[in-house]
Scaffold this motif. Structure first.
Motif, PDB file in Angstrom:
ATOM      1  N   TYR A   1       0.841  -1.189   0.000  1.00 45.31           N
ATOM      2  CA  TYR A   1       0.000   0.000   0.000  1.00 45.31           C
ATOM      3  C   TYR A   1       0.883   1.249   0.000  1.00 45.31           C
ATOM      4  O   TYR A   1       1.936   1.272   0.635  1.00 45.31           O
ATOM      5  CB  TYR A   1      -0.894   0.034   1.242  1.00 45.31           C
ATOM      6  N   TYR A   2       0.421   2.285  -0.672  1.00 42.23           N
ATOM      7  CA  TYR A   2       1.102   3.574  -0.647  1.00 42.23           C
ATOM      8  C   TYR A   2       0.975   4.144   0.759  1.00 42.23           C
ATOM      9  O   TYR A   2      -0.115   4.229   1.312  1.00 42.23           O
ATOM     10  CB  TYR A   2       0.465   4.509  -1.678  1.00 42.23           C
ATOM     11  N   ALA A   3       2.110   4.521   1.343  1.00 39.54           N
ATOM     12  CA  ALA A   3       2.099   5.050   2.706  1.00 39.54           C
ATOM     13  C   ALA A   3       2.634   6.475   2.764  1.00 39.54           C
ATOM     14  O   ALA A   3       2.870   7.002   3.842  1.00 39.54           O
ATOM     15  CB  ALA A   3       2.920   4.151   3.621  1.00 39.54           C
ATOM     16  N   GLY A   4       2.833   7.091   1.609  1.00 36.60           N
ATOM     17  CA  GLY A   4       3.291   8.474   1.584  1.00 36.60           C
ATOM     18  C   GLY A   4       4.548   8.656   0.764  1.00 36.60           C
ATOM     19  O   GLY A   4       5.266   7.712   0.461  1.00 36.60           O
ATOM     20  N   LYS A   5       4.797   9.886   0.410  1.00 36.63           N
ATOM     21  CA  LYS A   5       5.991  10.261  -0.351  1.00 36.63           C
ATOM     22  C   LYS A   5       7.207  10.114   0.552  1.00 36.63           C
ATOM     23  O   LYS A   5       7.174  10.492   1.717  1.00 36.63           O
ATOM     24  CB  LYS A   5       5.839  11.695  -0.856  1.00 36.63           C
TER      25      LYS A   5
ATOM     26  N   GLY B   1      -0.540   0.235  -9.514  1.00 32.77           N
ATOM     27  CA  GLY B   1      -0.511   1.684  -9.695  1.00 32.77           C
ATOM     28  C   GLY B   1      -1.258   2.406  -8.600  1.00 32.77           C
ATOM     29  O   GLY B   1      -1.930   1.806  -7.762  1.00 32.77           O
ATOM     30  N   PHE B   2      -1.117   3.706  -8.615  1.00 31.01           N
ATOM     31  CA  PHE B   2      -1.777   4.560  -7.624  1.00 31.01           C
ATOM     32  C   PHE B   2      -3.237   4.746  -7.994  1.00 31.01           C
ATOM     33  O   PHE B   2      -3.604   4.723  -9.170  1.00 31.01           O
ATOM     34  CB  PHE B   2      -1.090   5.930  -7.563  1.00 31.01           C
ATOM     35  N   THR B   3      -4.066   4.962  -6.988  1.00 35.93           N
ATOM     36  CA  THR B   3      -5.479   5.229  -7.238  1.00 35.93           C
ATOM     37  C   THR B   3      -5.874   6.557  -6.601  1.00 35.93           C
ATOM     38  O   THR B   3      -5.340   6.958  -5.561  1.00 35.93           O
ATOM     39  CB  THR B   3      -6.382   4.115  -6.655  1.00 35.93           C
ATOM     40  N   ILE B   4      -6.799   7.222  -7.291  1.00 40.56           N
ATOM     41  CA  ILE B   4      -7.403   8.455  -6.784  1.00 40.56           C
ATOM     42  C   ILE B   4      -8.902   8.277  -6.924  1.00 40.56           C
ATOM     43  O   ILE B   4      -9.397   7.971  -8.008  1.00 40.56           O
ATOM     44  CB  ILE B   4      -6.934   9.695  -7.577  1.00 40.56           C
TER      45      ILE B   4
ATOM     46  N   PHE C   1      -3.243  10.426  -3.590  1.00 41.65           N
ATOM     47  CA  PHE C   1      -3.172   8.976  -3.784  1.00 41.65           C
ATOM     48  C   PHE C   1      -3.762   8.263  -2.572  1.00 41.65           C
ATOM     49  O   PHE C   1      -3.476   8.605  -1.423  1.00 41.65           O
ATOM     50  CB  PHE C   1      -1.737   8.508  -4.005  1.00 41.65           C
ATOM     51  N   GLU C   2      -4.592   7.270  -2.846  1.00 43.63           N
ATOM     52  CA  GLU C   2      -5.249   6.517  -1.780  1.00 43.63           C
ATOM     53  C   GLU C   2      -4.258   5.598  -1.075  1.00 43.63           C
ATOM     54  O   GLU C   2      -3.366   5.040  -1.706  1.00 43.63           O
ATOM     55  CB  GLU C   2      -6.404   5.693  -2.354  1.00 43.63           C
ATOM     56  N   LYS C   3      -4.461   5.456   0.222  1.00 42.82           N
ATOM     57  CA  LYS C   3      -3.572   4.635   1.033  1.00 42.82           C
ATOM     58  C   LYS C   3      -4.218   3.320   1.469  1.00 42.82           C
ATOM     59  O   LYS C   3      -3.595   2.521   2.154  1.00 42.82           O
ATOM     60  CB  LYS C   3      -3.119   5.424   2.266  1.00 42.82           C
ATOM     61  N   ASN C   4      -5.468   3.103   1.058  1.00 39.12           N
ATOM     62  CA  ASN C   4      -6.173   1.893   1.481  1.00 39.12           C
ATOM     63  C   ASN C   4      -6.392   0.888   0.343  1.00 39.12           C
ATOM     64  O   ASN C   4      -7.103  -0.086   0.515  1.00 39.12           O
ATOM     65  CB  ASN C   4      -7.511   2.252   2.132  1.00 39.12           C
TER      66      ASN C   4
END
Length: 187
Positions: A121-125, A161-164, A139-142
């Protein structure tokens, strides 16, 4: 007659008390045996018949997590001997830095086990990323940005990929695909 009735009542109550006492005693013995089995299972490594595992036992889960955790290097990148970009540091239920573009873009990823796979999961820049043109805060983190699947000698990463707002952020879909997607071997 009253005497016979009293004797019967006394006999009935004493039988009932004996039955309750037997039930309580057998419950206590059963509890003690269960606790002895748990203690014995953790303290003795010489058992021939290991106890079947149950869902509430932690040691096996910790062992599986520690087997998966560690550093992995992407196949086909011998030039990255220092693991600057083509490596993963898998720490379940923790974050580590992921390289999207060597020397330019880095994000923090959170690794969570999902069955036999690991969702990232994306957790931040990351602090190493200076590019402010990308909408990092949108960008969603869940939702997973990638999925790791076990293979015979390592792991295979599939970049999502990232989701918005629940949709793949198409403008940023290739970030990470070139550097992250592929097969990894444990170092």
């Amino acid at each position: 007659m009253l005497l016979i009735f009293s004797c019967l009542l006394l006999s009935f109550t004493s039988c009932k008390d004996a039955e309750n006492s037997k039930t309580e005693t057998s419950d206590a013995i059963e509890q003690q045996q269960k606790s002895e089995k748990k203690i014995d299972r953790y303290s003795s490594s010489e058992k021939n018949d290991p106890e079947p595992s149950t869902a509430d036992e932690e040691p096996e889960a910790e062992t599986n997590n520690s087997i998966l955790a560690g550093r992995y290097k992407k196949d086909g990148h011998p030039e990255d001997a220092n693991c600057n970009c083509y490596c993963l540091d898998i720490q379940l239920n923790a974050t580590s830095e992921l390289c999207l573009a060597d020397g330019e873009l880095y994000v923090n990823g959170r690794f969570e086990k999902d069955g036999d796979k690991i969702n990232i999961y994306y957790a931040g820049k990351s602090a190493r990323t200076e590019n402010s043109d990308i909408p990092w805060d949108q960008f969603e983190k869940n939702r997973p940005i990638a999925i790791l699947s076990p293979e015979a000698n390592g792991m295979s990463l599939d970049w999502i990929g990232f989701t918005i707002n629940g949709e793949i952020a198409v403008d940023y879909a290739l970030y990470g695909k070139k550097t992250l997607e592929g097969t990894y071997n444990k170092l």
